[in-house]
Scaffold this active site. Structure first.
Site, PDB file in Angstrom:
ATOM      1  N   LYS A  10       0.885  -1.150  -0.080  1.00 42.30           N
ATOM      2  CA  LYS A  10       0.018   0.076  -0.018  1.00 42.30           C
ATOM      3  C   LYS A  10       0.821   1.420   0.161  1.00 42.30           C
ATOM      4  CE  LYS A  10      -3.835  -2.157   2.178  1.00 42.30           C
ATOM      5  NZ  LYS A  10      -4.665  -2.201   3.355  1.00 42.30           N
ATOM      6  N   CYS A  11       2.123   1.177   0.180  1.00 43.47           N
ATOM      7  CA  CYS A  11       2.889   2.160   0.356  1.00 43.47           C
ATOM      8  C   CYS A  11       3.536   2.310  -1.058  1.00 43.47           C
ATOM      9  CB  CYS A  11       4.248   1.942   1.254  1.00 43.47           C
ATOM     10  SG  CYS A  11       5.351   3.130   1.523  1.00 43.47           S
ATOM     11  N   GLY A  12       3.514   3.612  -1.577  1.00 41.59           N
ATOM     12  CA  GLY A  12       4.030   3.989  -2.752  1.00 41.59           C
ATOM     13  C   GLY A  12       5.704   3.950  -2.817  1.00 41.59           C
ATOM     14  N   ARG A  15       6.511   0.551  -2.845  1.00 40.72           N
ATOM     15  CA  ARG A  15       6.382   0.020  -4.437  1.00 40.72           C
ATOM     16  C   ARG A  15       7.405   0.217  -5.202  1.00 40.72           C
ATOM     17  NH1 ARG A  15       1.122   1.292  -3.392  1.00 40.72           N
ATOM     18  NH2 ARG A  15       1.126   3.175  -4.844  1.00 40.72           N
TER      19      ARG A  15
END
Length: 116
Positions: A10-12, A15
């Site tokens: 969920k963390c940019g 990712r």
């Protein structure tokens, strides 16, 4: 080269770091979704030590219960923070990446290049 990322999908930033690792030639990657499979207290201590950082520096404050748990106070020990992280992995800042060249908290994601 073997690499392990402690990842939150969920963390940019996590990712983006994962994408760098996946696009790097010769990287044998292990992905650990640390919110599902939390690292042990001992593993956390080792990761922070190898990264040259304190548990306080690895504490995620924004989007976590760190303040409510009193973990952001100046007098809180690293041991107390490690204990809390082992119980509540949302307190671990991410992404942490470990290779044979070291460990980095990859914020921003380009820091991962230091250990590739």
């Amino acid at each position: 080269m073997k690499a392990t990322i402690w990842h939150n999908p969920k963390c940019g930033t996590s990712r983006k770091t994962l994408a760098i690792l996946q696009e790097s030639e010769g990287v044998e990657l292990t992905i650990v979704e640390y919110l599902k499979t939390a690292p042990s207290r001992d593993k956390l201590a080792q990761l922070f030590r190898d990264a040259g950082m304190t548990p306080q520096e690895g504490l995620r404050v924004r989007g976590s219960p760190a303040e409510e748990l009193g973990l952001t106070k100046d007098d809180v020990s690293g041991d107390a923070i490690l204990d809390a992280m082992a119980k509540e992995p949302i307190l671990i800042n991410r992404p942490l990446v470990e290779t044979e060249k070291g460990v980095r908290l990859c914020r921003p994601q380009d820091i991962v290049h230091e250990i590739l």
